[in-house]
Design an enzyme around this catalytic site. Structure first.
Site, mmCIF file in Angstrom:
data_model
loop_
_atom_site.group_PDB
_atom_site.id
_atom_site.type_symbol
_atom_site.label_atom_id
_atom_site.label_comp_id
_atom_site.label_asym_id
_atom_site.label_seq_id
_atom_site.Cartn_x
_atom_site.Cartn_y
_atom_site.Cartn_z
ATOM 1 N N GLY A 209 51.201 41.849 1.546
ATOM 2 C CA GLY A 209 49.738 41.363 1.937
ATOM 3 C C GLY A 209 49.701 41.155 3.559
ATOM 4 N N ASN A 210 48.605 40.846 3.952
ATOM 5 C CA ASN A 210 48.763 40.374 5.532
ATOM 6 C C ASN A 210 47.488 39.216 5.814
ATOM 7 O OD1 ASN A 210 46.020 41.621 6.483
ATOM 8 N ND2 ASN A 210 47.186 43.362 5.633
ATOM 9 N N PHE A 211 47.493 38.892 6.921
ATOM 10 C CA PHE A 211 46.894 37.435 7.110
ATOM 11 C C PHE A 211 45.361 37.706 7.600
ATOM 12 C CE2 PHE A 211 51.212 35.900 8.412
ATOM 13 C CZ PHE A 211 51.329 34.929 7.408
ATOM 14 N N ALA A 277 42.041 45.249 7.442
ATOM 15 C CA ALA A 277 43.390 45.230 7.591
ATOM 16 C C ALA A 277 44.146 45.929 6.540
ATOM 17 C CB ALA A 277 44.195 44.072 7.956
#
Ligand code: CTP
Length: 404
Positions: A209-211, A277
């Site tokens: 995943g990402n932030f 994102a």
């Protein structure tokens, strides 16, 4: 930020954030508003009525009656162009959700015939509690406007969600509401927004995943809805909630799910803003069982995800406006312009990770709007202000499309 001639009742309730309300009153007056302040008795432990009376230049009331005098809550509720409850404690919120009326603040709230704005403030655990969630959804369903909480240091010493929005953001919210009243250039239009991260499964318990928090995309969805659009928000995994009545949230997890959700509505869409994102790659194979720890290294082979923005760009018809984001660390403008062409977008919102306060997780953003014949660098501002600027630009692009 213009509140000229607007009459505002500010209700201050018992939260540490009440210490910011003299500044809030000052900023409202500076923007042109006339402000009358009421408080709960708990609020007076955090801010002095004398300070609030001094800055607002009006007496501050906290009881339905003071000795022999009756403080006319009906008159106050009818006098105001807007009622702002800031900070709104969990307790006052619960009373609002259930129609309780044991304080002047709740009596004025129940009597108000004007729009009501609520800026909650509480500790993160209280904010995330299911009963608070339900109360927020309930008061939103009554037509109240929720000014989102901010992330940061809390009175408990913890860091998290639950801080009251800053006075400048509350004033910006009100100014934007009044500026949009009767000004709904996107009425009758359908908008699609993507926001948040995507999670790409590795096995039943792990993902890539990402932030991304989803904050920027949610602010854009709400700003489009403020301008009258019916918005479908395709939202990746986030704990943030969306409070706008005109925003229909479709929750997704992976890039593939986000792609499907977008493709199914894009044909009917007038404006699409892709702020998510999206993971560029996903694991080639998703293991059925939890992957056991084995050697010192583990290789996971990744496969490219479909590019949603480019796919929508490929099927875009005349009259549809398509906006993408670019988060760049080098050759920012050049890369943003490249994405404009490569993905057949009408605008790219560029943010650079080099700018302090911009990008993931912050409540602020510093963006440059890049279109084919224009580029506009905007100052560091709240994500709500940045969203309003993006949407204003989209309205211009829509207008240009129509007049071509
Ligand atoms: N995007 C998308 N689908 C993807 C990847 C990105 O819709 N699979 C969208 C994002 O929502 C954003 C824009 O494309 O609006 C730019 O994303 P970014 O990741 O910066 O661009 P990439 O094309 O992936 O290029 P690079 O990672 O090389 O910068």
């Amino acid at each position: 930020m213009d509140l000229s001639g607007k009459k505002i009742v500010l209700a201050v309730t018992g939260s540490i954030a009440a210490y910011k309300t003299p500044e809030l009153v000052r900023q409202m007056i500076k923007a042109g508003a006339e402000v009358r302040v009421i408080t709960t008795s708990a609020a007076e432990k955090f801010v002095s009525p004398l300070s609030l009376a001094t800055v607002s230049k009006h007496p501050v009331y906290s009881n339905v009656s003071d000795g022999a005098a009756w403080n006319n809550h009906v008159e106050m509720g009818r006098w105001a162009d807007a009622m702002v409850i800031a900070p709104c404690s969990a307790n006052t919120l619960a009373k609002m959700a259930n129609g309780l009326c044991d304080s002047l603040v709740n009596a004025v709230y129940l009597s108000a015939i004007c729009p009501v704005f609520v800026a909650p403030a509480m500790d993160e655990d209280m904010w995330l509690h299911q009963s608070t969630r339900n109360n927020i959804l309930k008061i939103r369903s009554y037509g109240n406007h929720i000014i989102p909480v901010a992330h940061g240091e809390l009175a408990s010493g913890l860091v998290g969600e639950g801080r009251m929005a800053e006075p400048a953001d509350i004033v910006a919210h009100l100014a934007s509401f009044f500026a949009n009243q009767g000004n709904k250039p996107l009425k009758g239009k359908k908008a699609l927004v993507t926001a948040g991260p995507t999670y790409e499964k590795i096995d039943p318990v792990r993902f890539i995943g990402n932030f991304s928090s989803g904050k920027m995309g949610i602010a854009i969805a709400e700003a489009l809805a403020d301008k009258g659009a019916a918005v479908t928000l395709v939202l990746g995994p986030t704990h943030l909630q969306v409070f706008h009545a005109n925003v229909n949230v479709v929750k997704v997890e992976s890039a593939n799910e986000m792609y499907d959700a977008c493709m199914s509505v894009f044909g009917e869409t007038d404006v699409a803003v892709l702020a998510a994102a999206v993971a560029d790659y996903r694991p080639d194979q998703v293991a059925d069982q939890k992957i056991k720890k084995q050697g010192d290294t583990l290789d996971i082979r990744l496969t490219k995800n479909k590019d949603i923005l480019a796919s929508l760009g490929g099927s875009k018809k005349a009259g549809q406006v398509l906006v993408g984001f670019a988060l760049e660390t080098t050759n920012e403008l050049e890369n943003a312009k490249g994405k404009l062409d490569a993905k057949n977008a009408d605008m790219i919102v560029l943010n650079s990770l080099k700018d302090e306060g911009a990008g993931f997780g912050h409540d602020t953003n510093k963006i440059t709007l890049v279109s084919r014949n224009n580029q506009q660098a905007l100052p560091l501002q709240s994500k709500q202000e940045a969203a309003a600027a993006i949407v204003n630009y989209i309205v211009e692009l829509q207008h240009a499309e129509k007049t071509v």
